[in-house]
Scaffold this motif. Sequence first.
Motif, short mmCIF file in Angstrom:
data_model
loop_
_atom_site.label_atom_id
_atom_site.label_comp_id
_atom_site.label_asym_id
_atom_site.label_seq_id
_atom_site.Cartn_x
_atom_site.Cartn_y
_atom_site.Cartn_z
N THR A 162 0.84 -1.21 0.00
CA THR A 162 0.00 0.00 0.00
C THR A 162 0.87 1.25 0.00
OG1 THR A 162 -1.71 -1.20 1.23
CG2 THR A 162 -1.84 1.21 1.21
N PHE A 163 1.91 1.25 0.81
CA PHE A 163 2.85 2.38 0.83
C PHE A 163 3.47 2.59 -0.55
CE2 PHE A 163 7.15 4.07 1.45
CZ PHE A 163 6.88 5.22 2.17
N TYR A 164 3.92 1.49 -1.15
CA TYR A 164 4.52 1.56 -2.49
C TYR A 164 3.51 2.09 -3.51
CZ TYR A 164 6.69 -0.05 -6.84
OH TYR A 164 7.22 -0.12 -8.10
N GLY A 165 2.28 1.55 -3.46
CA GLY A 165 1.28 1.97 -4.44
C GLY A 165 0.90 3.43 -4.32
N MET A 192 -1.99 12.87 -0.48
CA MET A 192 -0.98 11.81 -0.51
C MET A 192 -0.06 11.89 0.70
SD MET A 192 -1.39 9.69 -2.95
CE MET A 192 -2.23 9.48 -4.53
N ARG A 193 0.23 13.07 1.17
CA ARG A 193 1.10 13.21 2.34
C ARG A 193 0.51 12.52 3.56
NH1 ARG A 193 2.93 19.62 1.93
NH2 ARG A 193 4.41 19.35 0.19
N GLY A 194 -0.80 12.57 3.71
CA GLY A 194 -1.43 11.87 4.82
C GLY A 194 -1.67 10.40 4.52
N ALA A 195 -2.03 10.10 3.25
CA ALA A 195 -2.39 8.72 2.89
C ALA A 195 -1.22 7.76 3.01
CB ALA A 195 -2.95 8.69 1.47
N VAL A 196 0.00 8.22 2.73
CA VAL A 196 1.14 7.31 2.78
C VAL A 196 1.45 6.86 4.20
CG1 VAL A 196 2.21 8.17 0.66
CG2 VAL A 196 2.76 9.26 2.85
N PHE A 197 0.93 7.58 5.19
CA PHE A 197 1.11 7.16 6.58
C PHE A 197 -0.12 6.41 7.11
CE2 PHE A 197 4.03 10.80 6.21
CZ PHE A 197 5.19 10.22 6.70
N ILE A 198 -1.31 6.87 6.75
CA ILE A 198 -2.53 6.26 7.26
C ILE A 198 -2.90 5.01 6.48
CG2 ILE A 198 -4.98 6.66 7.71
CD1 ILE A 198 -4.34 9.64 7.96
N PRO A 222 -1.18 2.53 4.84
CA PRO A 222 -0.56 1.25 5.19
C PRO A 222 -1.07 0.68 6.52
CG PRO A 222 1.09 2.76 4.36
CD PRO A 222 -0.17 3.55 4.51
N VAL A 223 -1.36 1.54 7.49
CA VAL A 223 -1.87 1.05 8.78
C VAL A 223 -3.25 0.42 8.60
CG1 VAL A 223 -2.54 1.71 11.12
CG2 VAL A 223 -0.53 2.75 10.05
N ILE A 224 -4.12 1.11 7.86
CA ILE A 224 -5.45 0.57 7.61
C ILE A 224 -5.36 -0.74 6.83
CG2 ILE A 224 -7.64 0.99 6.42
CD1 ILE A 224 -7.25 3.96 6.98
#
Length: 581
Positions: free
Chosen positions: A397-400, A426-432, A434-436
Amino acid sequence: MSADTVARTNGKSAAKAEKPSKVGAAATWADDRLGLAGLAKKNLRKVFPDHWSFMLGEIALWSFIVLLLTGVFLTLWYRPSMAEVVYDGSYSPLRGLEMSEAYASALHISFDIRGGLLMRQVHHWAAMIFVASMMVHLLRVYFTGAFRKPRELNWVIGSLLLLLGTLEGFTGYSLPDDLLSGTGIRAADGFMKSIPVIGTYASFFLFGGEFPGDSIIPRLYTVHVLLIPGVLLGLIAAHMLLLVYHKHTQWPGPGRTEQNVVGFPMLPVYAAKAGGFFFVVFGVLVVMGGLISINPVWAYGPYNPAEVTAGSQPDWYMGWPDGALRIMPGIESHFLGVTLSWNVFLPIIVLPGLMFTILMMLPFLESWITGDKRDHHLLERPRNAPTRTGLMVALMTFYGLMWAAGGNDIIAIKMGLSINQITYFMRGAVFIGPVIAFFIARRWCIALQRSDSEKLLHGYESGVIMRDAQGGYTERHLPLSTERSYTLTARDRDELFVPALESDQNGVTSPTARKDRVRARLSQLWFGDNIQKPTREELEEAHHHAQLEHAHDVALSGHSADGHQFDGREESVSDNQLSSR
């Protein structure tokens, strides 16, 4: 058949032809000195399991072979020179323009050499498929646990192959010296200069002076056709030798254990299948090269440092670091008159190195957390390792998301969105994200484990609704086949790590006490929610209960009318198979 055509033997020694050929004599001479016969007999009869997922690694291997073959063809006409020439070739829109010899030779191959454009495109598509197949093969290996002891070193080699394949692709599409590849080289120059202390020196050394210099294309050519391919060949050879030495992993099933391999021998079955698959891969790449245009260098024009390609995008496997660069906030530091560009150094230099380091360390981290030091030759289904599966899904997910961020400008144009809003998202999504993704994948796997346990204990749902004497309705469950039950139970029980006493009988604290506490906590998080397979006692009790209810229902049912005898299920539904839950 005449007696003269039959080799005679006394029954105690191998039969020999009465009139040996020159080829046979040469083979005997070589075998007497090199011992090739025994080695060939052992390895040519080596058994390989048969499963479609094992072919992913072969796609990478055959793509690399195609790269070598087409690369040799292209080197015959390509000129790795930045000397300026005036183009007078067949492509009239560029005729009369000044360009480097490298770009002119790329046009010459594309328009004036018979089959040149096809070879260029097959070569480029093979590079794309090579990296993609390595990545998918790596995911298959990780999700199935094929990286565990004794194959940790092979996992590291595979990760290095992926890294070097990516670098090889970058050096390759930089060679035509068109405007698109030149833009990538200019970006690479900026990346190097962002490295503190040594960055400017590294750039000056690589380019032979100030950018763009006169040496970059010849040096990239040497790296592309000699240095990285040589290392790739060595790593692939080591990868294959370790595969033969450790023997191939296999999926669990009846007759398959940790001590054997069930499959087909190298000769003649597997060699024929592998050879045929090579021609399939080669054929698909040729069709793609002939029908799907890729990297049309004539459309971009020669490289000019004063120009840039609008909407330029690197090859797909370079998209994720490009995305990290695009969404990174503009952070800089100034120290003793030196500007430190953290907004370039962190996403391009530090992040890829960190990601590949984590990738190579995954087998060793899992082994340390679980304390599993056993040899493993049977694969695991992803659902039976929920935390491992969730971890890789989080990394995917992080990679995608990083990869999608690499096209934020294209997304904004095509979808009519604000590029700033996309960047902030994207700045928030790359952290949130992968956790989800980790928690969803992990809980999904645990749910599938619970479903497997229910099937083992009570059978699978038949879709047949039965009415009992009291007027109640229940759905009948059918027992799984023996092969299916074996597959579901062919896994080890998860054992939590239990730390030793923190201090001995003399009150001396163990030097590993703190590390053991951390390890025990990680082990609890790794295995804590897993659903273990049923014990033998649980299975016997469930089957006994099913037999009792079946005996009770037989007296109440006069006939079978389920209508599912031929519905394509695992078992045909018949009256004597029905069992209640």
